[in-house]
Structure formats: structure tokens, C-alpha cells
Design an enzyme around this catalytic site. Structure first.
Site, PDB file in Angstrom:
ATOM      1  N   PRO A 170       0.533  -7.631  36.430  1.00  0.00           N
ATOM      2  CA  PRO A 170      -0.286  -6.574  35.672  1.00  0.00           C
ATOM      3  C   PRO A 170      -1.884  -7.208  35.357  1.00  0.00           C
ATOM      4  O   PRO A 170      -2.399  -6.368  34.471  1.00  0.00           O
ATOM      5  CB  PRO A 170       0.376  -6.859  34.018  1.00  0.00           C
ATOM      6  CG  PRO A 170       0.978  -8.339  34.169  1.00  0.00           C
ATOM      7  CD  PRO A 170       1.218  -8.602  35.610  1.00  0.00           C
ATOM      8  N   GLY A 171      -2.275  -7.788  36.081  1.00  0.00           N
ATOM      9  CA  GLY A 171      -3.702  -8.058  36.405  1.00  0.00           C
ATOM     10  C   GLY A 171      -4.221  -9.264  35.714  1.00  0.00           C
ATOM     11  O   GLY A 171      -5.333  -9.564  35.921  1.00  0.00           O
ATOM     12  N   ASP A 188      -0.196 -13.791  45.562  1.00  0.00           N
ATOM     13  CA  ASP A 188       0.764 -14.240  44.533  1.00  0.00           C
ATOM     14  C   ASP A 188       1.853 -13.435  44.743  1.00  0.00           C
ATOM     15  O   ASP A 188       2.213 -12.301  44.220  1.00  0.00           O
ATOM     16  CB  ASP A 188       0.271 -14.132  42.875  1.00  0.00           C
ATOM     17  CG  ASP A 188       1.276 -14.695  42.034  1.00  0.00           C
ATOM     18  OD1 ASP A 188       1.695 -15.956  42.434  1.00  0.00           O
ATOM     19  OD2 ASP A 188       1.677 -14.145  41.261  1.00  0.00           O
ATOM     20  N   CYS A 240       5.776 -17.657  41.397  1.00  0.00           N
ATOM     21  CA  CYS A 240       6.227 -18.184  40.109  1.00  0.00           C
ATOM     22  C   CYS A 240       7.564 -18.730  40.203  1.00  0.00           C
ATOM     23  O   CYS A 240       8.441 -18.403  39.483  1.00  0.00           O
ATOM     24  CB  CYS A 240       6.166 -17.032  39.010  1.00  0.00           C
ATOM     25  SG  CYS A 240       7.226 -15.529  39.398  1.00  0.00           S
TER      26      CYS A 240
END
Length: 448
Positions: A267-268, A333, A386
Site C-alpha cells: 500500500p505504499g 519487495d 515478509c
């Protein structure tokens, strides 16, 4: 006039939420949507919904195991509604001591009636009364791995993988951390206000604040009702972001006027952090696969008010010819199994499989082969996930070195000194300094 909170059945709300998750919705999004829809409820009611919803998912394997000890009908053969009514109730019996046993059983029977399954209310009541009488003497599996799997509600294959890769002690430490308190972590946008000013504002509004020992712009906050109601959030002075994710921005080592491409940005949080690290110079191009994901980034851009960023809908696995060797830094990512964030998104551990991890590794390499082409000679590629497992992390570092024109690049003094790492890559284990599990590596593109 004194406002009156409408009477609602909190357990019925949670039941609807749990069924949505079983039908494929993501737990953190379901929780946010329901709390937004029921923001008229008081703080205590919202906290009850959150605790019962999260706990029922987090402890699902253990709760089902307990139910199976006392029910002639095994959990997999139960009707969906009855299964979740029982799971919710057993969670309250075992982990919510403030709720009386009689209330747990009676409310479960009422909920069964409310969902038009009155024919099963005797079954529900009988199972729960029996569990309540024996809750302190539950016998767990004898086999060590089976016992860990049940007590921590973690699929057995994850326990076995972590123990093989990281050892028994590290595995138990990670599992213990999943059930520790989880404050919200935010990053201070110091282009708009000093950290001390933000802390003062939060504390003035009754929020408990703990400043990080690793990164002075990271705060852990608790004791608030709705994040969106906080002045500092509305004004764009803070961004919700786990501290391990903030390390990605620091590790990138961006310099003034750099052109940065973040290929899976929604989401930034990382993109906006890098905008700040650029001190308003350069440009960050935040890309993601769908207009929905780009919309999430744009919402944050608007709230925070940064200008050195642009967004683009783009599939990271498809080569963008115009971007070849244009970026000083590429942030990759990438999509992963998410095993590092199951403390906040518990449903992940039930949905991911070993077979999916193998497919994810192939996707990660496909994307890396494409986006690595955007890095200028001498520029930096940041590869992060993650998750906590060597298949997606360490093995991909070796793959990059063997198949792409890159060499590992030392973090130097860019990441906090407490995070000891092998040169060029860093595995943050779930619970380290209260952080999510995260993997970060940096590479330099070889010139010529």
C-alpha cells in the site's frame, strides 16, 4: 443530548467475520471493514470484537483439537456455523477469563438459535458445558512436533521446516512471539513534523507511545480507539508500517535526486518512506499489478502530501522496455508466503502450502530477472520479502548472484547497528525487537 449506543450482538458480528475469512477474505481486511462499519460501538465493544475475532483465528488448530476431544461429531463434519460458534466459545472459555462460563455457554446457544439452527442448541450446550468442566485438564499430543503444532496453532509442516532451517530454540522463540502483545507501529513523517511533536500530540490524546530503540522515527502505539480519528494520522504525520519494513528504505541507501522504482509497492509504505529519505528530491515510481492496489497507494500519497512520487499500474513480471537501466535503485519487495507476518495476519498460516512456496520461488525469480534490468550499472537492487524461510530468501540470494549481473552490497552503517547480519542480507526473525519477520538483501549491478 446523551448518545446511546445501539444494542448489537457482538458475537454474531464476529461469527459473520469468521465465515467471511473461511470463504476467502483476508482477515486483516475483514477486521478493518467491520470496525469501520461499526465505529458507533464504544471502545470496549470494538476491543471485544477484535480480541474474539483474532483469537478464534490465531488459535484455530488448538480450539478444534479441544472440541474434538468432547464432540462425537468431528469438527470437519460440522456445519460451518456450528463449528465457528463452538470455536468462538472455546476461545472465550480458555483465553478470555473476564467472560463467565455461564455467559459463554448461554450466548453460544442464543447464537445457534439466532442463526436458525435451534435443533443443534442442545449439542452446542452439551459440548461446551463438558469442555468448561475439563478446560484445565486438556491432554495434548505426546509427539513433540504434534504438541507444538497444536499448542501454537501452527501447521506441522511449518514447525518442521523452521526447526530444520533455524533450529528448535529459534522456532519456539518465533512461535512465542506470535502471541505477545502487538502494538501498532507507525513511522513519523518528519518532513511535516518533528518526532517529539508527534509523540506529544499522541500522548495528549491519551495514546501510549514507545519510541523504537532501533529507528528513532518508529513508534509503537496502543490505547487508541480508531487510528483514522487521530489528528496526526489525518494530518499525514504518521504512516502505519512495521519497523522491519522500514529497514528496507534505510537499506536502499538512496541519495538525493535518485530515480527509484518500487515494483510491488502497495500500500505504499516503503515508497513513501523513500520519498522522505530523498528529502523531496528525485522521484519514486510506485508500481503495482491492479488499479485497486494503486488506489491504496494514492490514498496514502494524498493524505501525506508528498510530491516526488508517481504511480503506475504494471505487472512486475512483464518487461517495461522504457525503464531498462533507468533506475538508480529498484525496490523488489516481492510476493511471498508471508510467514513473517502471521502474528498480524493469522489466516496466512492456514492457507499457504509447501507446494505454493515452490511456485512462489519461481515467480520471485521470474520477477527478479525482469526488474533487475531496470537498474543502472552501479545502481542498487533491493530484494526483500515478509517471510521467514530459506527457500524464498537465502536461496534466492544465491540465485541472483549466479544468474544476474549483481554482487551483494554491504549495508554499511545504513541499517541499525543492533541488527547483526551477514554482508548484504539480513533475516529478521518474527519477534526480533518486536518486529515482523522480514528478509532484506541489497545488490550492486556490475558495470560493463
Amino acid at each position: 443530548m446523551t448518545s446511546v449506543t445501539p444494542q448489537v450482538n457482538l458475537r454474531n458480528i464476529v461469527l459473520s467475520m469468521l465465515i467471511e475469512v473461511e470463504e476467502g477474505e483476508k482477515s486483516h481486511l475483514v477486521l478493518k471493514n467491520y470496525l469501520d462499519n461499526y465505529r458507533f460501538l464504544d471502545k470496549q465493544q470494538r476491543a471485544f470484537i477484535t480480541a474474539l475475532f483474532r483469537g478464534s483465528i490465531e488459535r484455530k488448530i488448538e480450539l478444534e483439537y479441544i472440541i474434538n476431544q468432547f464432540s462425537k461429531t468431528p469438527v470437519p463434519k460440522m456445519k460451518k456455523i456450528i463449528k465457528w460458534v463452538l470455536i468462538m466459545a472455546v476461545y472465550q472459555l480458555k483465553y478470555m477469563n473476564s467472560v463467565p462460563v455461564s455467559a459463554v455457554c448461554n450466548e453460544a446457544v442464543k447464537l445457534t438459535n439466532k442463526r436458525k439452527m435451534s435443533g443443534l442448541k442442545g449439542f452446542v450446550n452439551g459440548v461446551l458445558r463438558n469442555i468448561a468442566r475439563n478446560i484445565e485438564s486438556i491432554e495434548y499430543p505426546v509427539d513433540r512436533v504434534d504438541k507444538i503444532s497444536v499448542k501454537y496453532s501452527i501447521p506441522k509442516w511449518i514447525v518442521e521446516m523452521w526447526e530444520e532451517q533455524y533450529g528448535d530454540e529459534k522456532t519456539i522463540k518465533m512461535l512465542d512471539s506470535l502471541y505477545s502483545s502487538k502494538p501498532t507501529t507507525v513511522r513519523c513523517n518528519t518532513s511535516k513534523a518533528e518526532v517529539a511533536e508527534i509523540i506529544e500530540n499522541l500522548e495528549f490524546h491519551g495514546v501510549s507511545v514507545q519510541q523504537s530503540d532501533l529507528y528513532d522515527k518508529a513508534l509503537s502505539i496502543t490505547g487508541y480507539d480508531s487510528l483514522e480519528k487521530l489528528d496526526v494520522f489525518q494530518a499525514g504525520l504518521i504512516t502505519v508500517q512495521d519497523e522491519s519494513s522500514m529497514i528496507v528504505g534505510l537499506a536502499s541507501g538512496v541519495n538525493s535526486d535518485d530515480y527509484v522504482i518500487d515494483v510491488c509497492a502497495a500500500p505504499g509504505g516503503k515508497s513513501l518512506h523513500i520519498c522522505e529519505l530523498l528529502h523531496g528530491t528525485g522521484c519514486v515510481e510506485a508500481r503495482d499489478l491492479t488499479t485497486y492496489k494503486i488506489g491504496l497507494i494514492q490514498e496514502n500519497i494524498k493524505r501525506i502530501g508528498v510530491e516526488n512520487i508517481q504511480t503506475k499500474v504494471m505487472d512486475a513480471a512483464v518487461l517495461d522496455e522504457e525503464s531498462i537501466e533507468k533506475a538508480d535503485v529498484v525496490i523488489a519487495d516481492l510476493p511471498c508466503s508471508g510467514l513473517g507476518v502471521i502474528g498480524n495476519k493469522s489466516d496466512i498460516k492456514y492457507n499457504v502450502t509447501k507446494e505454493q512456496i515452490s511456485q512462489l520461488v519461481l515467480l520471485q525469480r521470474e520477477i527478479l530477472e525482469v526488474v533487475s534490468k531496470y537498474v543502472k550499472p552501479g545502481g542498487t537492487l533491493v530484494f526483500s520479502t515478509c517471510t521467514v524461510n530459506k527457500f524464498e530468501n537465502d536461496n534466492n540470494v544465491k540465485w541472483i548472484e549466479e544468474h544476474l549481473p549483481f554482487r551483494l552490497k554491504s549495508f554499511g552503517d545504513k541499517v541499525p547497528k543492533q541488527l547483526q547480519s551477514r554482508e548484504g542480507y539480513l533475516q529478521i526473525f518474527t519477534g526480533d525487537y518486536g518486529m515482523d519477520g522480514f528478509f532484506i538483501s541489497t545488490f550492486e549491478k556490475i558495470k560493463g
